[in-house]
Structures are given as structure tokens and as C-alpha cells.
Scaffold this motif. Structure first.
Motif, PDB file in Angstrom:
ATOM      1  N   VAL A 118      10.541   7.705 129.524  1.00  0.00           N
ATOM      2  CA  VAL A 118      10.599   6.266 129.257  1.00  0.00           C
ATOM      3  C   VAL A 118      10.451   5.463 130.551  1.00  0.00           C
ATOM      4  CG1 VAL A 118      12.027   4.380 128.327  1.00  0.00           C
ATOM      5  CG2 VAL A 118      12.119   6.663 127.275  1.00  0.00           C
ATOM      6  N   SER A 119       9.700   4.381 130.468  1.00  0.00           N
ATOM      7  CA  SER A 119       9.659   3.384 131.537  1.00  0.00           C
ATOM      8  C   SER A 119      10.257   2.096 130.988  1.00  0.00           C
ATOM      9  CB  SER A 119       8.222   3.138 131.999  1.00  0.00           C
ATOM     10  OG  SER A 119       7.654   4.324 132.509  1.00  0.00           O
ATOM     11  N   ARG A 120      10.657   1.191 131.875  1.00  0.00           N
ATOM     12  CA  ARG A 120      11.257  -0.055 131.398  1.00  0.00           C
ATOM     13  C   ARG A 120      10.749  -1.238 132.211  1.00  0.00           C
ATOM     14  NH1 ARG A 120      14.483  -2.434 134.893  1.00  0.00           N
ATOM     15  NH2 ARG A 120      15.397  -1.185 136.566  1.00  0.00           N
ATOM     16  N   ILE A 121      10.687  -2.382 131.540  1.00  0.00           N
ATOM     17  CA  ILE A 121      10.522  -3.674 132.209  1.00  0.00           C
ATOM     18  C   ILE A 121      11.707  -4.521 131.761  1.00  0.00           C
ATOM     19  CG2 ILE A 121       9.121  -5.769 132.393  1.00  0.00           C
ATOM     20  CD1 ILE A 121       6.659  -4.083 131.944  1.00  0.00           C
ATOM     21  N   SER A 122      12.447  -5.020 132.754  1.00  0.00           N
ATOM     22  CA  SER A 122      13.713  -5.700 132.446  1.00  0.00           C
ATOM     23  C   SER A 122      13.708  -7.125 133.007  1.00  0.00           C
ATOM     24  CB  SER A 122      14.884  -4.924 133.050  1.00  0.00           C
ATOM     25  OG  SER A 122      14.901  -3.603 132.548  1.00  0.00           O
ATOM     26  N   PHE A 123      14.260  -8.049 132.170  1.00  0.00           N
ATOM     27  CA  PHE A 123      14.302  -9.463 132.522  1.00  0.00           C
ATOM     28  C   PHE A 123      15.759  -9.901 132.611  1.00  0.00           C
ATOM     29  CE2 PHE A 123      10.497  -8.501 130.188  1.00  0.00           C
ATOM     30  CZ  PHE A 123       9.475  -9.192 130.837  1.00  0.00           C
ATOM     31  N   PRO A 124      16.257 -10.247 133.816  1.00  0.00           N
ATOM     32  CA  PRO A 124      17.639 -10.728 133.924  1.00  0.00           C
ATOM     33  C   PRO A 124      17.827 -12.002 133.096  1.00  0.00           C
ATOM     34  CG  PRO A 124      16.726 -10.228 136.083  1.00  0.00           C
ATOM     35  CD  PRO A 124      15.577 -10.187 135.114  1.00  0.00           C
ATOM     36  N   LEU A 125      18.946 -12.078 132.367  1.00  0.00           N
ATOM     37  CA  LEU A 125      19.202 -13.220 131.487  1.00  0.00           C
ATOM     38  C   LEU A 125      20.173 -14.198 132.148  1.00  0.00           C
ATOM     39  CD1 LEU A 125      19.625 -11.360 128.078  1.00  0.00           C
ATOM     40  CD2 LEU A 125      17.708 -12.824 128.780  1.00  0.00           C
ATOM     41  N   PRO A 126      19.899 -15.504 131.975  1.00  0.00           N
ATOM     42  CA  PRO A 126      20.838 -16.506 132.492  1.00  0.00           C
ATOM     43  C   PRO A 126      22.077 -16.561 131.603  1.00  0.00           C
ATOM     44  CG  PRO A 126      19.073 -17.590 131.285  1.00  0.00           C
ATOM     45  CD  PRO A 126      18.729 -16.127 131.343  1.00  0.00           C
ATOM     46  N   GLY A 127      23.147 -17.101 132.163  1.00  0.00           N
ATOM     47  CA  GLY A 127      24.377 -17.182 131.387  1.00  0.00           C
ATOM     48  C   GLY A 127      24.273 -18.149 130.219  1.00  0.00           C
ATOM     49  N   ASP A 128      23.496 -19.206 130.359  1.00  0.00           N
ATOM     50  CA  ASP A 128      23.353 -20.211 129.317  1.00  0.00           C
ATOM     51  C   ASP A 128      22.183 -19.841 128.403  1.00  0.00           C
ATOM     52  OD1 ASP A 128      23.209 -22.417 127.719  1.00  0.00           O
ATOM     53  OD2 ASP A 128      22.828 -23.866 129.339  1.00  0.00           O
ATOM     54  N   ARG A 129      22.525 -19.394 127.188  1.00  0.00           N
ATOM     55  CA  ARG A 129      21.477 -18.947 126.283  1.00  0.00           C
ATOM     56  C   ARG A 129      20.687 -20.115 125.664  1.00  0.00           C
ATOM     57  NH1 ARG A 129      22.339 -13.517 125.323  1.00  0.00           N
ATOM     58  NH2 ARG A 129      23.448 -12.759 127.163  1.00  0.00           N
ATOM     59  N   SER A 130      21.173 -21.328 125.853  1.00  0.00           N
ATOM     60  CA  SER A 130      20.467 -22.490 125.280  1.00  0.00           C
ATOM     61  C   SER A 130      19.534 -23.141 126.295  1.00  0.00           C
ATOM     62  CB  SER A 130      21.480 -23.545 124.782  1.00  0.00           C
ATOM     63  OG  SER A 130      22.263 -24.036 125.857  1.00  0.00           O
TER      64      SER A 130
END
Length: 315
Positions: A176-188
Motif C-alpha cells: 500500500v502507498s498513501r497520500i495524506s492531507f493534514p486536516l485543520p481543527g475547524d471542519r467548517s
């Protein structure tokens, strides 16, 4: 030519057992046109006993049994020598020199140290070289008379694997390979929406066949990626197991949220447990079967030599 099967007779703590050999000039056995003298037999017997740890000296009856066993071994060795001569097999001085060099290199010693170790065993360098000569000659004889008849087929390897399947790790594995996107704390926030959009775009490009490196580069600073390597599904956290469970080779997971990241998982290979286990164990199975066949064939061949030889025991 290297002969790694030769090992140094290292220093041993030994207990000498039995009386010193007597000089006897009788005949212990006749093997075809050659003889084994009782002196040779007793010398070999005492040499073997001197390297054994024993709580007590053997009784006379026990010594007689041991003597018979040693004589049978000497008969077998002489038959091998005779067969080697019949086939014209030879051992060169260069082969012996290379074998001695292998011994010194593998034990990290020099020639004086080797001589000292041999002297502690009651051997000279010349007698040790003769042992090496005999071993190389036996190796050549085995290669010509036995090994070529001990070939292992692919069907035999497969049959052994299937008959002993419980001995192998048949757990399915994925690459498996992955591409990952860090998420901000504010989902809106707009940033969160932007990451979701980029993840969807990246997934579509991967499904269309764009390369991993190109897709990762296009995501810019929004994503990181790497090759996760070989994974066992059951070892993964539940969100990852769920994301990968139904994916085949070449598939890309839906964006999966885990550990404050949005991940795309790319399955570059998926192997059934049995197929992977067989691939990994095939060589070791083949070697195991070859050893077993060689041993069986060697025993049969020795019996053939004895059957076809004139052997007269005079003990």
C-alpha cells in the motif's frame, strides 16, 4: 573452488578412553583387492575414542561392538575411495590449499594458529590436508554418483507445501502507498473544504492512471505521501482495515479520515496468503526435499556398492 563444508577441528576438552593401540599385523577385512589391517582398525578406534566424553571405560563386549561399527565405516570409506579411482576423480593441491584458506578465513586465524589447534588434536598439517583431500574427493564422488539423481521437481515442491500448509504463514498481505492531507481543527472552514476537494481530485487522477509521484506533486503543500510497504490487514487499526478490506490491486480508497488526516490508500499489490507463502518458502522446501532425496539416494548407493563388492570380514 571453495569447499565451505570443511570446518576446523577446534580445540576440545577430551577424555582418553581405553588402552593404547597394539601393533597388530593381522587382517581385519578384505574389500575387493584391498585389505584393512587390524592395526589400522585399532588406530582408528583409539583415535575416535580419545575424542569422546565418557563416564567410564567401555566393557570388553561394548568395545567389540564399537570395533565392529568402526570397521563397517572403514569398509564404506574404502569402497568410496575405490569407486573414486574407478571414475578417475582427483583432488589437486590447489583445491586443498583453497580449502585450508577457507578454514583460516572463516575462523579468523593464521597458519601458525591452525597448526597449534591441530597439534592439540594430535594432528599434523599434512594429516589434516589428507583429511581435506578425502572430504573433497567424497564431495566430487557424491556430485557425480548421487546428487544428479536427487533432483526435485516443481510438482514435488507444490505437493509438500499443500500437504504441510499448516506449517506456513498464509496470512494475506497488501502493498500500500498513501497520500495524506493534514486536516485543520475547524471542519467548517474554507481550508477544510479545500482539502476535501483536493483529496477527491487526487483520487480521480489516480483512478485514471496518473502516477503516484505526479498526483502527489500536484497536491503541493496540502499533502504528504509515502510507500507504506507490505501490510497485514488484521494488524491495522479499524478505520484502515475498513478502508482497505474490499480493495483489489490498483484500487484507491475513498478519502478516509484517521489521526487528523484525510488519507488516500493505493493498493499496489494484493496477494493471497497461500500464494505468497508458497513463493517465499519454495526455495527452502526445494532444498529440504533435495537433502532428503540425497540422503536416501546416498544410502541406497552405498548399499549397491557393498552388494557388488567382495567384502570379507575377519574379526
Amino acid at each position: 573452488m571453495k569447499y565451505f563444508f570443511l570446518i576446523l577441528l577446534m580445540l576440545l576438552t577430551t577424555t582418553s578412553v581405553g588402552a593404547a593401540p597394539k601393533t597388530i599385523t593381522g587382517i581385519a577385512a578384505v574389500v575387493n583387492a584391498e585389505i584393512i589391517t587390524t592395526y589400522q582398525l585399532e588406530s582408528t578406534l583409539q583415535s575416535l575414542l580419545s575424542h569422546q566424553r565418557m563416564d567410564r571405560a567401555p566393557s570388553e563386549a561394548e568395545m567389540n561392538e564399537i570395533r565392529k561399527e568402526v570397521l563397517e565405516q572403514m569398509i564404506g570409506d574404502l569402497l568410496l575411495q575405490q569407486r573414486s579411482r574407478e571414475l578417475g576423480l582427483r583432488v589437486t593441491e590447489q583445491e586443498i590449499n583453497e580449502a585450508v584458506e577457507d578454514v583460516m578465513v572463516s575462523n579468523n586465524i593464521d597458519l601458525p594458529t591452525l597448526k597449534s589447534a591441530l597439534e592439540a588434536e594430535g594432528l599434523t598439517l599434512e594429516s589434516y590436508r589428507q583429511q581435506i583431500r578425502d572430504d573433497i574427493l567424497r564431495y566430487k564422488l557424491m556430485a557425480q554418483e548421487v546428487n544428479y539423481r536427487a533432483q526435485v521437481t516443481s510438482a514435488e515442491v507444490r505437493r509438500y507445501f499443500e500437504d504441510n500448509i499448516d506449517q506456513f504463514d498464509t496470512t494475506p498481505r497488501l502493498h500500500v502507498s498513501r497520500i495524506s492531507f493534514p486536516l485543520p481543527g475547524d471542519r467548517s472552514s474554507a481550508a477544510f473544504s479545500r482539502i476535501q476537494e483536493q483529496a477527491d481530485k487526487s483520487r480521480q487522477r489516480l483512478l485514471k492512471g496518473d502516477t503516484f509521484d505526479d498526483v502527489l506533486a500536484a497536491a503541493g503543500d496540502l499533502a504528504t505521501g509515502d510507500i507504506m510497504g507490505e501490510l497485514v490487514l488484521s494488524d491495522l487499526a479499524l478505520p484502515l482495515r475498513q478502508a482497505l478490506a474490499d480493495l483489489s490491486r490498483g484500487d484507491v480508497s475513498a478519502p478516509t479520515e484517521f489521526n487528523q488526516h484525510l488519507h488516500l490508500f493505493i493498493v499496489t499489490d494484493r496477494r493471497s496468503g497461500e500464494a505468497l507463502a508458497f513463493e517465499r518458502s519454495r526455495r527452502s522446501i526445494e532444498e529440504r526435499l533435495r537433502r532428503e532425496k540425497t540422503e536416501t539416494r546416498f544410502n541406497q548407493w552405498q548399499e549397491e556398492l557393498r552388494t557388488n563388492a567382495h567384502i570379507e570380514r575377519r574379526l
